[in-house]
Design an enzyme around this catalytic site. Sequence first.
Site, PDB file in Angstrom:
ATOM      1  N   ASN A 160      96.810  49.522  69.985  1.00 57.47           N
ATOM      2  CA  ASN A 160      95.981  48.380  70.385  1.00 57.47           C
ATOM      3  C   ASN A 160      96.754  47.064  70.408  1.00 57.47           C
ATOM      4  O   ASN A 160      96.617  46.265  71.337  1.00 57.47           O
ATOM      5  CB  ASN A 160      94.781  48.249  69.436  1.00 57.47           C
ATOM      6  CG  ASN A 160      93.727  49.306  69.708  1.00 57.47           C
ATOM      7  OD1 ASN A 160      93.638  49.834  70.814  1.00 57.47           O
ATOM      8  ND2 ASN A 160      92.931  49.633  68.707  1.00 57.47           N
ATOM      9  N   GLY A 220     100.138  46.691  70.518  1.00 56.50           N
ATOM     10  CA  GLY A 220     101.210  46.795  71.512  1.00 56.50           C
ATOM     11  C   GLY A 220     100.707  46.568  72.931  1.00 56.50           C
ATOM     12  O   GLY A 220     101.313  45.828  73.716  1.00 56.50           O
ATOM     13  N   HIS A 236     101.178  38.460  52.829  1.00 60.92           N
ATOM     14  CA  HIS A 236     100.121  38.739  53.802  1.00 60.92           C
ATOM     15  C   HIS A 236      99.153  39.745  53.184  1.00 60.92           C
ATOM     16  O   HIS A 236      99.180  40.928  53.472  1.00 60.92           O
ATOM     17  CB  HIS A 236     100.747  39.302  55.077  1.00 60.92           C
ATOM     18  CG  HIS A 236      99.768  39.509  56.199  1.00 60.92           C
ATOM     19  ND1 HIS A 236      98.913  38.530  56.640  1.00 60.92           N
ATOM     20  CD2 HIS A 236      99.509  40.595  56.969  1.00 60.92           C
ATOM     21  CE1 HIS A 236      98.183  39.002  57.633  1.00 60.92           C
ATOM     22  NE2 HIS A 236      98.525  40.250  57.844  1.00 60.92           N
TER      23      HIS A 236
END
Length: 314
Positions: free
Chosen positions: A14, A16, A177
């Site tokens: 998705n 990419g 993150h």
Amino acid sequence: MKQNAKISLIGSGNIGGTLAHLISLRELGDIVLFDVTEGVPQGKALDLMQAGTIAGSDIKIKGTNDYKDIEGSDAIIITAGLPRKPGMSREDLISINTGIMKTVAANVKKYAPDAFVIVITNPLDVMVYVMLKESGLPHNKVIGMAGVLDSSRFNLFLAEEFKVSVNNVNSMVLGGHGDAMVPLARYSTISGVPIPDLIKMGLSSNENIEKIIDRTRNGGGEIVALLKTGSAYYAPAASAIEMLESYLKDKRQILTCAAHLQGEYGVHDLYVGVPIMIGKEGVLRVIELQLTAEEKALFDKSVEGVKKLIETIK
């Protein structure tokens, strides 16, 4: 006629596919879309090229299962890896994706040692570290997409709280993150006015801002819970494009990214989200903010979390 930049996307899922679409629409360069699954990158490349004709884009997109096709890339964005599935521990995910990242890194080293590399694969802070160590690329040419995405979520929630355009909002999110990221209200502004000043004016409250900070920390998890079968991909792709464009066009934008720290913020040999300037040489400089004792404590806690994850792969 100037030759287009060559941009390779490792992973055709998705994110990419969305990256390829955005690069094509902005005509940032010709694209190599790589995936290990036969037919997927080729099919997506064809679909994307056909979409490009409608948008008037002459960008070439090649789908491939052969790493040799990334040879001579100017920039590479890596999304390859498994998403975390129900019942899978963080350690399991790290182990599997570390193996994938080592393979990708070996091929980047072999075919595109001069490329600027952006890593998106999770757990991000570990995967970008693996890419640096295994590829042997200079640390200013390998960064991770983290803070731009986290800040975009913080920006949206702040814009909704203050009922203003997102164009008026600038926010800052530091650290790893993950759940321990550090959204900094003090360094976040609405049209240049810091959030704490706006609270003093009665336009919001500390309680509301704390709720927004918590929601920002759980921004990815909120989307995963709603989708049930996947994770965010539009915003992560848009975030990586911002970083890519600053590099390709030498825009020298200051963006929060996972950067390799070598003493800045008191951190050594780790990737942590901090503001950096990105230009044609890659990371031009790390911007070191003056943090209060409370902010520094939160940042150090976030760094400690990254350090523990790195220990699992050593």
